[in-house]
Design an enzyme around this catalytic site. Structure first.
Site, PDB file in Angstrom:
ATOM      1  CE  LYS A  45       5.187  -9.535  -8.330  1.00 57.93           C
ATOM      2  NZ  LYS A  45       4.199 -10.605  -8.243  1.00 57.93           N
ATOM      3  CG  ASP A  77       0.977 -10.573  -7.533  1.00 54.04           C
ATOM      4  OD1 ASP A  77       1.441 -10.399  -6.392  1.00 54.04           O
ATOM      5  OD2 ASP A  77       1.488 -11.344  -8.361  1.00 54.04           O
ATOM      6  CG  ASP A  79      -1.327   6.817  -7.083  1.00 53.34           C
ATOM      7  OD1 ASP A  79      -2.453   7.186  -6.703  1.00 53.34           O
ATOM      8  OD2 ASP A  79      -0.715   7.347  -8.028  1.00 53.34           O
ATOM      9  CE1 TYR A  93       3.990   6.694  -9.102  1.00 51.89           C
ATOM     10  CE2 TYR A  93       2.599   7.704  -7.450  1.00 51.89           C
ATOM     11  CZ  TYR A  93       2.741   6.905  -8.564  1.00 51.89           C
ATOM     12  OH  TYR A  93       1.634   6.345  -9.139  1.00 51.89           O
TER      13      TYR A  93
END
Ligand code: NAI
Length: 330
Positions: free
Chosen positions: A169, A202, A226, A122
Site C-alpha cells: 500500500k 486492495d 495475516d 505486529y
C-alpha cells in the site's frame, strides 16, 4: 528423531493428537518432545510462552504446534508473535491449493502466501500518547524486507513457480511500504528468470475474489499476510484445510492457519487436516519427503471419498472418523 510438540489450546490437543497418529501411520517414528504454551502455561507457569519452551525449540530446532489462545486483556503479548520474533521465524509460508472433492467457487487455485513474520504493525510497538490516543508503530526495515522477498523468490525458484507478486500500500504508506517496494524491486532484479509483479493490497483482494488462478507466490508484510492467509484459506475450503510453516535461518515451527476454535473445542468436531498437512510439511522439511507425499495423497483420497468428513466439510463425522479415514487411505 526428536521433534517438539506444542499441543496448544482449544481444539489444539485434538488436532495435534490426530496429526501424531497420521505421522506414525505413515511410517515415521518421532519421539515427540512435549512442551507447553498457551492458556495452560499461563495458568501454571505464569507465562503463556515460557522461556523454557523457547529453549526447547532452540535445542531441537523443529516443532509442530497446535493453535494457542492468547489471553486478551490480561497484559500478555500474543504468543504467536512472541514465538516468531523470539526464534526469528521470519517467513510464514502458507500453500493454498484446490483440493479434490471440496466444492469451492474456483477449481484452479495453486498459490503460496509468504508473509513477513517479525515486523510491520505486529512488531508490538504501541503506546498511549495521551489518554484516548494510541500510537502503533509500523516497523519496516530494509534488512527484513529484502530477506522476505528473497525468501519468496527462492521458494519460487526451488518450487518451479513462475511469478512473485509483491502486495503493498505504498501509495498511502509512502515511507514504510515505499521502502518495502524499493527492496522488492531490487531483489526481483536478482531473479530475472522469475516474473515479478507489484500490486496494491486492495487490488489483490479483489482479484483473489474474482480470479485467484492468476496468482502464484504472494509476498507481503505481516498484517496484510495475516488477513490474506485466511482469505486464501476460504478460497479452497476453509481454515480446517490449510497448512502453514514459520521458517527462519535456524528454526522451523509448523502450524495450521486456524486458531484454537473455542466454539467447537472438546466436542470432537475439529477438522485435523490443516494440522496433518502442516505435519506433512514438517516431514518434508526434515527429509521425509516420501512420507509427506503419502500423507498429502491420503488427504486427497479422504476428501474425494467423502467418508467420515467433519461438519466444516459438509459431512457429519468427527475428528476421530476423519483421522481413521486418513490412516486407512495412507
Ligand atoms: P479460529 O480459527 O479459531 O476460528 C474461526 C472459525 O473457524 C470458528 O468458527 C471455528 O470453529 C472454525 N475453525 C477453525 N479451525 C477449525 C477446524 N480445524 N475445524 C473446523 N472448524 C474450524 O479463529 P478465532 O475464533 O478468531 O480465534 C480463536 C483463538 O485462536 C483466539 O484466541 C486467537 O488468538 C487464537 N489464534 C491462534 C492462532 C495460532 O495459534 N496460530 C491463529 C489464529 C488465532
Amino acid at each position: 528423531m526428536q521433534i517438539v510438540l506444542i499441543e496448544g489450546d482449544g481444539i489444539g490437543p485434538e488436532v495435534t493428537a490426530a496429526a501424531c497418529r497420521v505421522v506414525e501411520a505413515a511410517g515415521v517414528m518421532i519421539d515427540w518432545v512435549r512442551t507447553p504454551a498457551g492458556l495452560h502455561a499461563a495458568e501454571q507457569l505464569g507465562d503463556p510462552l515460557p522461556e523454557e519452551t523457547l529453549e526447547i525449540i532452540r535445542r531441537y530446532r523443529v516443532a509442530l504446534k497446535g493453535p494457542c489462545t492468547t489471553p486478551v486483556g490480561k497484559g500478555f503479548r500474543s504468543i504467536n508473535v512472541r514465538l516468531r520474533q523470539g526464534l526469528d521465524l521470519y517467513a510464514s509460508v502458507r500453500p493454498v491449493k484446490t483440493l479434490p472433492g471440496v466444492r469451492t467457487p474456483y477449481d484452479k487455485v495453486d498459490l503460496v502466501v509468504v508473509r513477513e513474520n517479525t515486523e510491520g504493525l505486529y512488531a508490538g510497538l504501541e503506546h498511549e500518547v495521551v489518554p484516548g490516543v494510541i500510537e502503533s508503530v509500523r516497523l519496516i526495515t530494509r534488512a527484513a524486507a529484502e530477506r522476505i522477498v528473497r525468501f519468496a523468490f527462492e521458494l519460487a525458484r526451488t518450487g518451479g513457480r513462475r511469478l512473485v507478486t509483491f502486495c503493498h500500500k505504498a501509495d498511502v504508506m509512502r515511507l514504510s511500504d515505499g521502502l518495502f517496494l524499493e527492496c522488492a524491486r531490487a531483489v526481483a532484479d536478482e531473479f530475472p528468470f522469475i516474473r515479478f509483479d507489484e500490486k496494491p493490497i486492495d487490488n489483490v483482494c479483489l482479484e483473489l475474489a474474482t480470479d485467484p488462478s492468476r496468482f502464484d507466490v504472494l509476498v507481503m508484510e505481516n498484517l496484510f499476510g495475516d488477513v490474506i492467509s485466511d482469505l486464501c484459506a476460504g478460497l479452497v475450503g476453509g481454515l480446517g484445510l490449510v497448512p502453514g510453516a514459520n521458517l527462519g535461518a535456524r528454526y522451523a515451527v509448523f502450524e495450521a492457519v486456524h486458531g484454537s476454535a473455542p466454539d467447537i473445542a472438546g466436542k470432537g468436531l475439529a477438522n485435523p487436516i490443516a494440522v496433518v498437512r502442516s505435519a506433512a510439511m514438517m516431514l518434508e522439511h526434515v527429509g521425509h519427503r516420501p512420507a509427506a507425499q503419502r500423507i498429502e495423497q491420503a488427504v486427497a483420497r479422504t476428501l474425494e471419498n467423502q467418508i467420515g468428513l467433519t461438519r466444516d466439510l459438509g459431512g457429519d463425522g468427527t475428528t476421530a472418523t476423519i483421522t481413521e479415514q486418513l490412516i486407512k487411505n495412507l
